[in-house]
Design an enzyme around this catalytic site. Structure first.
Site, PDB file in Angstrom:
ATOM      1  N   HIS A 151       0.827  -1.211   0.000  1.00  0.00           N
ATOM      2  CA  HIS A 151       0.000   0.000   0.000  1.00  0.00           C
ATOM      3  C   HIS A 151       0.865   1.266   0.000  1.00  0.00           C
ATOM      4  O   HIS A 151       0.457   2.294  -0.537  1.00  0.00           O
ATOM      5  CB  HIS A 151      -0.893   0.026   1.241  1.00  0.00           C
ATOM      6  CG  HIS A 151      -2.099  -0.845   1.145  1.00  0.00           C
ATOM      7  ND1 HIS A 151      -3.285  -0.429   0.575  1.00  0.00           N
ATOM      8  CD2 HIS A 151      -2.321  -2.116   1.578  1.00  0.00           C
ATOM      9  CE1 HIS A 151      -4.181  -1.399   0.655  1.00  0.00           C
ATOM     10  NE2 HIS A 151      -3.626  -2.438   1.259  1.00  0.00           N
ATOM     11  N   ASP A 158      -7.627  -1.612  -1.111  1.00  0.00           N
ATOM     12  CA  ASP A 158      -8.545  -2.558  -0.468  1.00  0.00           C
ATOM     13  C   ASP A 158      -9.965  -2.106  -0.786  1.00  0.00           C
ATOM     14  O   ASP A 158     -10.329  -0.954  -0.503  1.00  0.00           O
ATOM     15  CB  ASP A 158      -8.351  -2.568   1.052  1.00  0.00           C
ATOM     16  CG  ASP A 158      -7.000  -3.127   1.473  1.00  0.00           C
ATOM     17  OD1 ASP A 158      -6.349  -3.811   0.657  1.00  0.00           O
ATOM     18  OD2 ASP A 158      -6.599  -2.871   2.625  1.00  0.00           O
ATOM     19  N   GLU A 240      -6.364 -12.373   0.773  1.00  0.00           N
ATOM     20  CA  GLU A 240      -7.302 -11.314   1.145  1.00  0.00           C
ATOM     21  C   GLU A 240      -8.188 -10.986  -0.051  1.00  0.00           C
ATOM     22  O   GLU A 240      -7.725 -10.395  -1.027  1.00  0.00           O
ATOM     23  CB  GLU A 240      -6.545 -10.058   1.600  1.00  0.00           C
ATOM     24  CG  GLU A 240      -5.669 -10.285   2.834  1.00  0.00           C
ATOM     25  CD  GLU A 240      -4.876  -9.045   3.236  1.00  0.00           C
ATOM     26  OE1 GLU A 240      -4.874  -8.061   2.455  1.00  0.00           O
ATOM     27  OE2 GLU A 240      -4.266  -9.056   4.314  1.00  0.00           O
ATOM     28  N   HIS A 243      -7.942  -7.229  -1.416  1.00  0.00           N
ATOM     29  CA  HIS A 243      -6.636  -6.602  -1.650  1.00  0.00           C
ATOM     30  C   HIS A 243      -6.208  -6.787  -3.108  1.00  0.00           C
ATOM     31  O   HIS A 243      -6.027  -7.914  -3.564  1.00  0.00           O
ATOM     32  CB  HIS A 243      -5.627  -7.264  -0.700  1.00  0.00           C
ATOM     33  CG  HIS A 243      -4.232  -6.750  -0.791  1.00  0.00           C
ATOM     34  ND1 HIS A 243      -3.601  -6.115   0.259  1.00  0.00           N
ATOM     35  CD2 HIS A 243      -3.305  -6.794  -1.786  1.00  0.00           C
ATOM     36  CE1 HIS A 243      -2.369  -5.800  -0.079  1.00  0.00           C
ATOM     37  NE2 HIS A 243      -2.168  -6.200  -1.319  1.00  0.00           N
TER      38      HIS A 243
END
Length: 268
Positions: A151, A158, A240, A243
């Site tokens: 990130h 996200d 995830e 993500h």
């Protein structure tokens, strides 16, 4: 007496000189906060229709407090990512959905905050919601927390899907009763997103995008999000469902630390 008067005059002259030097010296101040490179933009300036729920500016996250470096609830990304999300939004709107982002660019100081929190084994205020089955001593070993995050490079986001028209959501109240992030959708903290099988930032293997236990509507929702974004250059993190990283990254090896604030991208 003459000697005393001379001594006083000398002291006075010395004091005057020191005062003059002090007055002329520049005043030391705090270093100005770094701004984002020109390649970064606010997502809202590219597509204002994408819903934003920036969780780390609030206390509704796995730390239970606003995260260091998040000054304002603004999604910041490199421009190619924002443009690709605009195209994804256009495609999804035709199907009755909207994207909703939870986190975008994340400053290194926020990642450092995560690390400090993970090492503080006494702080488990949000365990019942975000990591009910995971021992906090295993957060690093199991890969839930790391000292660097994609990130911070500006090309990872996200996000989830919201069925339109978007239902209103209520704010989280610190101290309220917590429900496990993998509980049935109707029992979890109210979120206007579609049912993905777990809530955002759920530290559990059920969050793995292709976990075989996630079937039916939940799996279809995950696949719609993944399929739409994959067609525009995004790569999903298998652990995830929320993500995604846009490829190629503009800054594949740089971890930035400017704040999440409108000032950081003002004029871009």
């Amino acid at each position: 007496m003459t000697g005393i008067r001379t001594a006083f005059r000398t002291l006075a002259a010395t004091a005057a000189t020191l005062l003059a030097v002090t007055a002329a010296a520049p005043v030391a101040g705090a270093s100005p906060e770094p701004k984002a490179p020109r390649e970064f933009v606010s997502l809202r300036s590219v597509d204002p229709t994408i819903i934003q729920e920036m969780r780390y500016t609030t206390a509704h996250n796995f730390l239970g407090v606003p995260v260091d470096g998040y000054r304002q609830p603004v999604c910041i990304l490199t421009r190619p990512v924002a443009v690709a999300l605009r195209e994804a939004q256009t495609r999804l709107l035709r199907q009755g959905y909207s994207l909703k982002v939870y986190d975008c660019y994340r400053p290194q100081r926020a990642v450092d905050h995560f690390v400090r929190w993970a090492k503080d084994l006494d702080d488990q205020a949000m365990k019942d919601e975000f990591y009910p089955l995971v021992d906090k001593t295993r957060l690093f070993e199991d890969g839930y927390i790391a000292e660097k995050s994609g990130h911070s490079r500006g090309s990872t986001v996200d996000l989830t899907l919201v069925r339109l028209p978007a239902a209103p959501t209520r704010p989280y109240v610190p101290g309220e009763a917590l429900t496990p992030c993998f509980a049935p959708h109707s029992e979890r903290f109210p979120d206007n997103s579609v049912d993905m099988g777990t809530s955002y930032d759920c530290f559990d293997t059920l969050s793995h995008t292709d976990d075989p236990r996630v079937q039916g509507v939940q799996r279809a929702n995950r696949q719609l999000l993944k399929r739409t974004l994959a067609g525009l250059g995004f790569v999903n993190l298998a652990e995830e469902w929320w993500h995604f990283t846009y490829k190629p990254e503009l800054f594949p090896d740089t971890y930035f630390d400017f704040t999440v604030s409108r000032r950081s991208v003002a004029g871009h």
